[in-house]
Design a protein around this motif. Structure first.
Motif, PDB file in Angstrom:
ATOM      1  N   LEU A 199       0.822  -1.206   0.000  1.00 42.44           N
ATOM      2  CA  LEU A 199       0.000   0.000   0.000  1.00 42.44           C
ATOM      3  C   LEU A 199       0.858   1.260   0.000  1.00 42.44           C
ATOM      4  CD1 LEU A 199      -2.840  -1.111   2.437  1.00 42.44           C
ATOM      5  CD2 LEU A 199      -2.963  -0.847  -0.049  1.00 42.44           C
ATOM      6  N   SER A 200       1.972   1.216   0.703  1.00 38.56           N
ATOM      7  CA  SER A 200       2.889   2.349   0.716  1.00 38.56           C
ATOM      8  C   SER A 200       3.488   2.576  -0.677  1.00 38.56           C
ATOM      9  CB  SER A 200       3.993   2.102   1.735  1.00 38.56           C
ATOM     10  OG  SER A 200       4.979   3.088   1.660  1.00 38.56           O
ATOM     11  N   ALA A 201       3.876   1.502  -1.342  1.00 36.91           N
ATOM     12  CA  ALA A 201       4.427   1.612  -2.695  1.00 36.91           C
ATOM     13  C   ALA A 201       3.372   2.130  -3.660  1.00 36.91           C
ATOM     14  CB  ALA A 201       4.958   0.261  -3.162  1.00 36.91           C
ATOM     15  N   TYR A 202       2.140   1.662  -3.522  1.00 35.20           N
ATOM     16  CA  TYR A 202       1.062   2.131  -4.400  1.00 35.20           C
ATOM     17  C   TYR A 202       0.801   3.620  -4.194  1.00 35.20           C
ATOM     18  CZ  TYR A 202      -3.490   2.870  -6.459  1.00 35.20           C
ATOM     19  OH  TYR A 202      -4.516   3.372  -7.203  1.00 35.20           O
ATOM     20  N   GLN A 203       0.793   4.064  -2.949  1.00 37.70           N
ATOM     21  CA  GLN A 203       0.568   5.481  -2.671  1.00 37.70           C
ATOM     22  C   GLN A 203       1.681   6.333  -3.277  1.00 37.70           C
ATOM     23  OE1 GLN A 203       0.497   6.543   1.457  1.00 37.70           O
ATOM     24  NE2 GLN A 203      -0.114   8.640   1.047  1.00 37.70           N
ATOM     25  N   GLU A 204       2.928   5.910  -3.101  1.00 37.32           N
ATOM     26  CA  GLU A 204       4.040   6.658  -3.692  1.00 37.32           C
ATOM     27  C   GLU A 204       3.958   6.658  -5.215  1.00 37.32           C
ATOM     28  OE1 GLU A 204       7.779   5.261  -2.223  1.00 37.32           O
ATOM     29  OE2 GLU A 204       7.371   5.944  -0.187  1.00 37.32           O
ATOM     30  N   PHE A 205       3.545   5.531  -5.783  1.00 37.13           N
ATOM     31  CA  PHE A 205       3.422   5.442  -7.243  1.00 37.13           C
ATOM     32  C   PHE A 205       2.335   6.382  -7.763  1.00 37.13           C
ATOM     33  CE2 PHE A 205       1.472   3.527 -11.027  1.00 37.13           C
ATOM     34  CZ  PHE A 205       2.579   3.556 -11.884  1.00 37.13           C
ATOM     35  N   SER A 206       1.202   6.421  -7.073  1.00 37.66           N
ATOM     36  CA  SER A 206       0.095   7.258  -7.541  1.00 37.66           C
ATOM     37  C   SER A 206       0.403   8.745  -7.376  1.00 37.66           C
ATOM     38  CB  SER A 206      -1.205   6.893  -6.817  1.00 37.66           C
ATOM     39  OG  SER A 206      -1.081   7.169  -5.438  1.00 37.66           O
ATOM     40  N   PHE A 240       3.594   9.935  -7.558  1.00 40.00           N
ATOM     41  CA  PHE A 240       4.877  10.190  -8.203  1.00 40.00           C
ATOM     42  C   PHE A 240       4.654  11.047  -9.439  1.00 40.00           C
ATOM     43  CE2 PHE A 240       8.687   9.115 -10.654  1.00 40.00           C
ATOM     44  CZ  PHE A 240       9.656   9.126  -9.670  1.00 40.00           C
ATOM     45  N   GLY A 241       5.260  12.193  -9.454  1.00 42.33           N
ATOM     46  CA  GLY A 241       5.120  13.088 -10.602  1.00 42.33           C
ATOM     47  C   GLY A 241       6.485  13.377 -11.195  1.00 42.33           C
ATOM     48  N   SER A 242       6.579  14.495 -11.880  1.00 42.54           N
ATOM     49  CA  SER A 242       7.853  14.869 -12.498  1.00 42.54           C
ATOM     50  C   SER A 242       8.916  15.214 -11.456  1.00 42.54           C
ATOM     51  CB  SER A 242       7.652  16.049 -13.443  1.00 42.54           C
ATOM     52  OG  SER A 242       7.168  17.170 -12.709  1.00 42.54           O
ATOM     53  N   THR A 275      15.332   8.832  -8.307  1.00 40.27           N
ATOM     54  CA  THR A 275      15.847   7.464  -8.413  1.00 40.27           C
ATOM     55  C   THR A 275      15.685   6.728  -7.096  1.00 40.27           C
ATOM     56  OG1 THR A 275      17.453   8.248 -10.032  1.00 40.27           O
ATOM     57  CG2 THR A 275      17.867   6.092  -9.038  1.00 40.27           C
ATOM     58  N   VAL A 276      15.928   7.437  -5.993  1.00 41.74           N
ATOM     59  CA  VAL A 276      15.768   6.824  -4.671  1.00 41.74           C
ATOM     60  C   VAL A 276      14.317   6.432  -4.444  1.00 41.74           C
ATOM     61  CG1 VAL A 276      15.912   7.248  -2.180  1.00 41.74           C
ATOM     62  CG2 VAL A 276      17.743   8.027  -3.682  1.00 41.74           C
ATOM     63  N   ILE A 277      13.393   7.327  -4.775  1.00 45.73           N
ATOM     64  CA  ILE A 277      11.968   7.037  -4.582  1.00 45.73           C
ATOM     65  C   ILE A 277      11.529   5.881  -5.479  1.00 45.73           C
ATOM     66  CG2 ILE A 277       9.622   7.974  -4.772  1.00 45.73           C
ATOM     67  CD1 ILE A 277      11.248   9.068  -2.415  1.00 45.73           C
ATOM     68  N   ALA A 278      11.966   5.879  -6.722  1.00 44.20           N
ATOM     69  CA  ALA A 278      11.609   4.784  -7.635  1.00 44.20           C
ATOM     70  C   ALA A 278      12.184   3.459  -7.141  1.00 44.20           C
ATOM     71  CB  ALA A 278      12.101   5.089  -9.044  1.00 44.20           C
ATOM     72  N   PRO A 296       5.271  13.946  -3.123  1.00 38.96           N
ATOM     73  CA  PRO A 296       5.468  14.358  -1.732  1.00 38.96           C
ATOM     74  C   PRO A 296       6.535  13.534  -1.005  1.00 38.96           C
ATOM     75  CG  PRO A 296       3.141  13.932  -2.171  1.00 38.96           C
ATOM     76  CD  PRO A 296       3.904  13.552  -3.393  1.00 38.96           C
ATOM     77  N   ALA A 297       6.697  12.292  -1.412  1.00 45.08           N
ATOM     78  CA  ALA A 297       7.721  11.452  -0.777  1.00 45.08           C
ATOM     79  C   ALA A 297       9.105  12.025  -1.024  1.00 45.08           C
ATOM     80  CB  ALA A 297       7.637  10.021  -1.295  1.00 45.08           C
ATOM     81  N   ALA A 298       9.329  12.524  -2.223  1.00 44.87           N
ATOM     82  CA  ALA A 298      10.631  13.119  -2.555  1.00 44.87           C
ATOM     83  C   ALA A 298      10.847  14.414  -1.778  1.00 44.87           C
ATOM     84  CB  ALA A 298      10.728  13.376  -4.048  1.00 44.87           C
TER      85      ALA A 298
END
Length: 157
Positions: A18-25, A27-29, A64-67, A33-35
């Motif tokens: 769920l955490s990965a899905y939230q970061e993926f949704s 994730f922008g340019s 790259t770190v977030i991905a 927010p995680a970055a």
């Protein structure tokens, strides 16, 4: 026992999935927010590591770190659900590298509210790390099942 174990693995892995899905949704340019929240903490961590080892650390792109963390959480979580040791190892790698950076309680005074929150989150991550180590230890200690067929005995005359 097998069903209960499966449900436990699904519930445990859902934290990461769920955490990965939230970061993926999100994730922008710019990495989302995680970055934005990770960038200052990562910069401070790199600065402290560079000062302690006496060498410069190369530039690390935050996207790259977030991905990479999204990949480790998602792929590791999916493999963990199917009882893969490699999935547990990927989650261990994720927790080992990200926990001291994100939950940097050591940069705050013990009396501050930030310290308490970060230390609690750090402790939870360490508990998850321990649970993964326990899973790997138990998985490696259980003997593998052999087929129930018996080897054909040689005929003696």
């Amino acid at each position: 026992m097998g069903f209960v174990s499966f449900v436990g693995r699904v519930l445990f892995a859902s934290i990461f999935l769920l955490s990965a899905y939230q970061e993926f949704s999100e994730f922008g340019s710019d990495g989302g927010p995680a970055a934005k929240s990770l960038k200052p903490k990562l910069d401070l961590f790199i600065k402290q590591v560079s000062a302690n080892i006496g060498m410069g650390v190369p530039h690390i792109d935050i996207k790259t770190v977030i991905a990479s963390t999204m990949f480790l959480k998602a792929f590791g979580g999916l493999l963990f659900i199917i009882s893969s040791s490699f999935g547990a190892f990927l989650l261990l790698v994720y927790l080992a590298f990200i926990t001291p950076v994100v939950h940097d309680f050591y940069n705050y005074e013990m009396e501050s509210q930030q310290f308490v929150q970060l230390f609690t989150q750090f402790s939870q991550s360490v508990a998850c790390f321990g649970a993964l180590l326990f899973f790997l230890g138990m998985k490696n200690s259980i003997p593998r099942r052999h087929s129930k067929r018996r080897a054909a005995k040689a005929k003696t005359t």
